[in-house]
Design an enzyme around this catalytic site. Sequence first.
Site, short mmCIF file in Angstrom:
data_model
loop_
_atom_site.label_atom_id
_atom_site.label_comp_id
_atom_site.label_asym_id
_atom_site.label_seq_id
_atom_site.Cartn_x
_atom_site.Cartn_y
_atom_site.Cartn_z
N SER A 1 12.98 -12.57 1.46
CA SER A 1 14.34 -12.96 1.84
C SER A 1 14.59 -12.45 3.24
O SER A 1 14.11 -11.36 3.59
CB SER A 1 15.39 -12.31 0.94
OG SER A 1 15.37 -12.92 -0.31
N ASP B 1 -2.26 1.35 -10.60
CA ASP B 1 -1.46 1.21 -11.81
C ASP B 1 -2.19 0.29 -12.80
O ASP B 1 -3.06 -0.48 -12.39
CB ASP B 1 -0.08 0.64 -11.43
CG ASP B 1 0.60 1.54 -10.41
OD1 ASP B 1 0.94 2.67 -10.76
OD2 ASP B 1 0.75 1.11 -9.25
N ASP C 1 -9.39 5.00 -0.82
CA ASP C 1 -8.82 5.43 0.46
C ASP C 1 -9.48 6.71 0.97
O ASP C 1 -9.42 7.03 2.15
CB ASP C 1 -7.30 5.61 0.36
CG ASP C 1 -6.92 6.50 -0.80
OD1 ASP C 1 -7.15 7.71 -0.72
OD2 ASP C 1 -6.41 5.99 -1.82
N HIS D 1 15.17 -17.81 1.64
CA HIS D 1 14.62 -17.13 0.48
C HIS D 1 13.44 -17.96 0.00
O HIS D 1 13.54 -19.18 -0.06
CB HIS D 1 15.66 -16.97 -0.64
CG HIS D 1 15.12 -16.06 -1.69
ND1 HIS D 1 15.08 -14.70 -1.54
CD2 HIS D 1 14.52 -16.33 -2.87
CE1 HIS D 1 14.49 -14.15 -2.60
NE2 HIS D 1 14.14 -15.12 -3.41
N SER E 1 25.59 -17.93 15.14
CA SER E 1 25.72 -17.86 13.67
C SER E 1 24.45 -17.30 13.02
O SER E 1 24.05 -16.20 13.35
CB SER E 1 26.13 -19.18 13.06
OG SER E 1 26.71 -18.89 11.81
N ASP F 1 -18.23 -1.11 -10.29
CA ASP F 1 -17.23 -0.96 -11.34
C ASP F 1 -17.35 0.44 -11.97
O ASP F 1 -18.39 0.79 -12.53
CB ASP F 1 -17.49 -2.06 -12.38
CG ASP F 1 -16.52 -2.00 -13.54
OD1 ASP F 1 -15.67 -1.09 -13.57
OD2 ASP F 1 -16.62 -2.88 -14.41
N GLY F 2 -16.27 1.21 -11.88
CA GLY F 2 -16.28 2.58 -12.41
C GLY F 2 -16.56 2.62 -13.90
O GLY F 2 -17.20 3.56 -14.39
N GLU G 1 -15.97 3.25 -6.32
CA GLU G 1 -14.80 2.41 -5.99
C GLU G 1 -15.20 0.95 -6.15
O GLU G 1 -16.22 0.53 -5.60
CB GLU G 1 -14.34 2.72 -4.55
CG GLU G 1 -13.40 1.71 -3.94
CD GLU G 1 -12.06 1.55 -4.68
OE1 GLU G 1 -11.38 2.55 -4.92
OE2 GLU G 1 -11.73 0.39 -5.01
N1 SPD Z 1 1.98 3.56 -8.28
C1 SPD Z 1 1.08 4.33 -7.56
C2 SPD Z 1 -0.13 4.77 -8.29
C3 SPD Z 1 -1.12 5.21 -7.31
C4 SPD Z 1 -2.33 5.75 -7.86
N2 SPD Z 1 -3.45 5.88 -6.98
C5 SPD Z 1 -3.22 6.17 -5.63
C6 SPD Z 1 -4.47 6.23 -4.85
C7 SPD Z 1 -4.47 7.31 -3.85
N3 SPD Z 1 -5.77 7.78 -3.58
#
Ligand code: SPD
Length: 426
Positions: free
Chosen positions: A55, A300, A227, A68, A63, A278-279, A247
Amino acid sequence: MAALGRHIIVEYYDCTPNLLNDVSFIESCLESAAKDAGATIINSTFHHFSPYGVSGVVVIQESHLAIHTWPEYGFASVDLFTCGGAVDPWVAYKILKEKFEAGHGSAMELSRGEMALLSQKEFDIKSLRDEKSAENGTPLKTRDIWFTERDDEIALSLKHEAKLFDEQSDFQKVEIYQTKAYGNMLTLDGMVMTTEKDEYVYHEMITHIPTLTHANPKRALVIGGGDGGTVRELLKHGTYDEVIMVEIDEKVIEASKAFLPSIAAALDHPKLNLIVDDGIKYVNAAAERSFDVVIVDSTDPIGPAEGLFTAEFYKEVYRILTADGIMVTQSESPRFNQKVFKEVYEVYRSIFGVKQVHCYLAYIPTYPTGMWSFSYSSKGVSHPLKNIDKERLAAFTRSNKLQYYNEAIHQSAFALPNFVAEMINE
Ligand code: SPD
């Protein structure tokens, strides 16, 4: 002129979805449409909503232009409102149709403020003048562009200046934003993973607690953590002979090396064995009792990390831990992700035993609600508070310039607010 303003209400159908989900692109389209239509831009505010939708408004001296988008339907609704004769809103209409690659556009023009119905009021026009803008001559242009992570009820927004990395990997959307308040920020599928300015909380807490509770950890396994922040902290401990990190997504490593150099600093460390795979597969194939510490630094439980939140996976982690081995996981927010939070503790306890599992908390401003949890599960008797060597802990915190973790935090992190303790029956 028969009216004060021209208002074009526009609908663009069959647009390219990715374009409609790119907040920087949408901002630049609306701004160039405004300029090419002859308008003077004063301010723009744009929000990206996770996982999709943008948005925004460009306020012009004549104006506004507002939008959106619904990328999932390839649809954008736009308002082009101009006043005075100098700006042609239909120029903006044509530009946006082309930029969004719309299959079809429809528009309806309304006249706003019919002159025939208006009469000029008597007042002292000087008293209404804004002296500051009169002094400057032209209005000052400002710009706000926001990243927003939200569920149906809560949102967290961060203002950013640019998107530095934006690629769809085989697993997820990997993006790096240059935020105003927290430096560069990594997001995966629209969820904040880490930022340069508060990453230390998460990475110090997920690593130093298990390492300093274990009597003599030699081998650590990190699942996820592309990371690099988790392995950077682990490798501050001279006790480790080897740290293995698995990773799944090479793009996360690539983006972090390029745009989060202080977090990714140890990704080329000689003691690190970095595996892109794959872990879950790695853990299933690993030898029994082969790791002193296993850290699950997952995203997550949506998308590629879903399998890292299952009993099957944790049973395998238990199997590969040494007799006094410790597993630590990020266990989501007790406020934001209540269901997952409760469920994972039940699972950990069913595998490690009720008394072997402990929850600890840390405060991470860029994660939803700020309250974040970690789980500590030990295969042997190591208790995170009873088994610590205070001297060793103090020496470690003294010789490493940590920003969050210290001896008092080690103790206090396990003190849970009543509502959290009740959720997991502690
Ligand atoms: N909602 C955030 C969850 C993050 C989990 N992992 C973060 C990675 C940092 N190395």
